[in-house]
Scaffold this motif. Sequence first.
Motif, PDB file in Angstrom:
ATOM      1  N   PRO A 172     -79.313 -61.976 -63.246  1.00  0.00           N
ATOM      2  CA  PRO A 172     -77.727 -61.352 -63.673  1.00  0.00           C
ATOM      3  C   PRO A 172     -77.103 -60.495 -62.658  1.00  0.00           C
ATOM      4  O   PRO A 172     -77.952 -59.611 -62.130  1.00  0.00           O
ATOM      5  N   GLU A 173     -76.035 -60.562 -62.492  1.00  0.00           N
ATOM      6  CA  GLU A 173     -75.317 -59.404 -61.888  1.00  0.00           C
ATOM      7  C   GLU A 173     -73.715 -59.079 -62.568  1.00  0.00           C
ATOM      8  O   GLU A 173     -73.197 -59.986 -63.255  1.00  0.00           O
ATOM      9  N   TRP A 174     -73.600 -57.972 -62.127  1.00  0.00           N
ATOM     10  CA  TRP A 174     -72.119 -57.652 -62.771  1.00  0.00           C
ATOM     11  C   TRP A 174     -71.055 -57.958 -61.902  1.00  0.00           C
ATOM     12  O   TRP A 174     -71.060 -57.884 -60.525  1.00  0.00           O
ATOM     13  N   VAL A 175     -69.934 -58.135 -62.704  1.00  0.00           N
ATOM     14  CA  VAL A 175     -68.794 -58.810 -62.071  1.00  0.00           C
ATOM     15  C   VAL A 175     -67.644 -58.113 -62.762  1.00  0.00           C
ATOM     16  O   VAL A 175     -67.595 -57.777 -63.976  1.00  0.00           O
ATOM     17  N   LEU A 176     -66.439 -58.225 -61.964  1.00  0.00           N
ATOM     18  CA  LEU A 176     -65.013 -57.804 -62.788  1.00  0.00           C
ATOM     19  C   LEU A 176     -64.653 -58.810 -63.825  1.00  0.00           C
ATOM     20  O   LEU A 176     -64.893 -59.994 -63.480  1.00  0.00           O
ATOM     21  N   PRO A 177     -64.176 -58.412 -64.879  1.00  0.00           N
ATOM     22  CA  PRO A 177     -63.615 -59.488 -65.760  1.00  0.00           C
ATOM     23  C   PRO A 177     -62.459 -60.241 -64.980  1.00  0.00           C
ATOM     24  O   PRO A 177     -61.746 -59.486 -64.618  1.00  0.00           O
ATOM     25  N   ARG A 199     -74.666 -55.964 -58.454  1.00  0.00           N
ATOM     26  CA  ARG A 199     -73.282 -56.441 -58.645  1.00  0.00           C
ATOM     27  C   ARG A 199     -72.694 -57.182 -57.608  1.00  0.00           C
ATOM     28  O   ARG A 199     -73.477 -57.112 -56.485  1.00  0.00           O
ATOM     29  N   ILE A 200     -71.731 -57.679 -57.644  1.00  0.00           N
ATOM     30  CA  ILE A 200     -71.221 -58.611 -56.604  1.00  0.00           C
ATOM     31  C   ILE A 200     -70.399 -57.693 -55.657  1.00  0.00           C
ATOM     32  O   ILE A 200     -69.775 -56.618 -56.315  1.00  0.00           O
TER      33      ILE A 200
END
Length: 164
Positions: free
Chosen positions: A31-36, A128-129
């Motif tokens: 899993p990685e965090w992205v902007l909505p 995160r990306i």
Amino acid sequence: MREKLRVAAYAVCVRDGQILLARSPAPDGTPEWVLPGGGMEHGEDPYDTVRREVTEETGYRIAVTGLLGMDSSRHVLGRRRLRPPTDHQGLRIIYEGEIAGGELRNEVGGSTDLAAWHDLTAVPGLTRIRLVDIALRLWRERPTDGRLRTGPEARPLPPQMNTE
């Protein structure tokens, strides 16, 4: 070689020193965090895209409060099942938004599985990306032409960020 262009719109939503992010599995499953945000549908205006995507991924409705800039990336995707390689270009439009309604919830059956607020100072420690860093630089620096400096003067996201 095939060519493919993907246009997408994303939102930087910051309040009380926190940024709204969504979690998405990477190609390897991590899993990685992205902007909505996400891909624009044919015939859709990017302004409508960002509002739709934020609601789908987080449950919030947003008011778009500004255009921060754009980011373009290009890479070649390898051969897949007898298909030739693809020259892929992504054009990402980055808006600033503020929460106008709705309630935080996780997306079900979509490209993300969790939505959450994160302290801006914690972002450098998240998986995160790259677009998260680009968007936060646009949000902080607000270049008049919507483009970030490149080259030696461009720096990665610092551990302590300006939260104004």
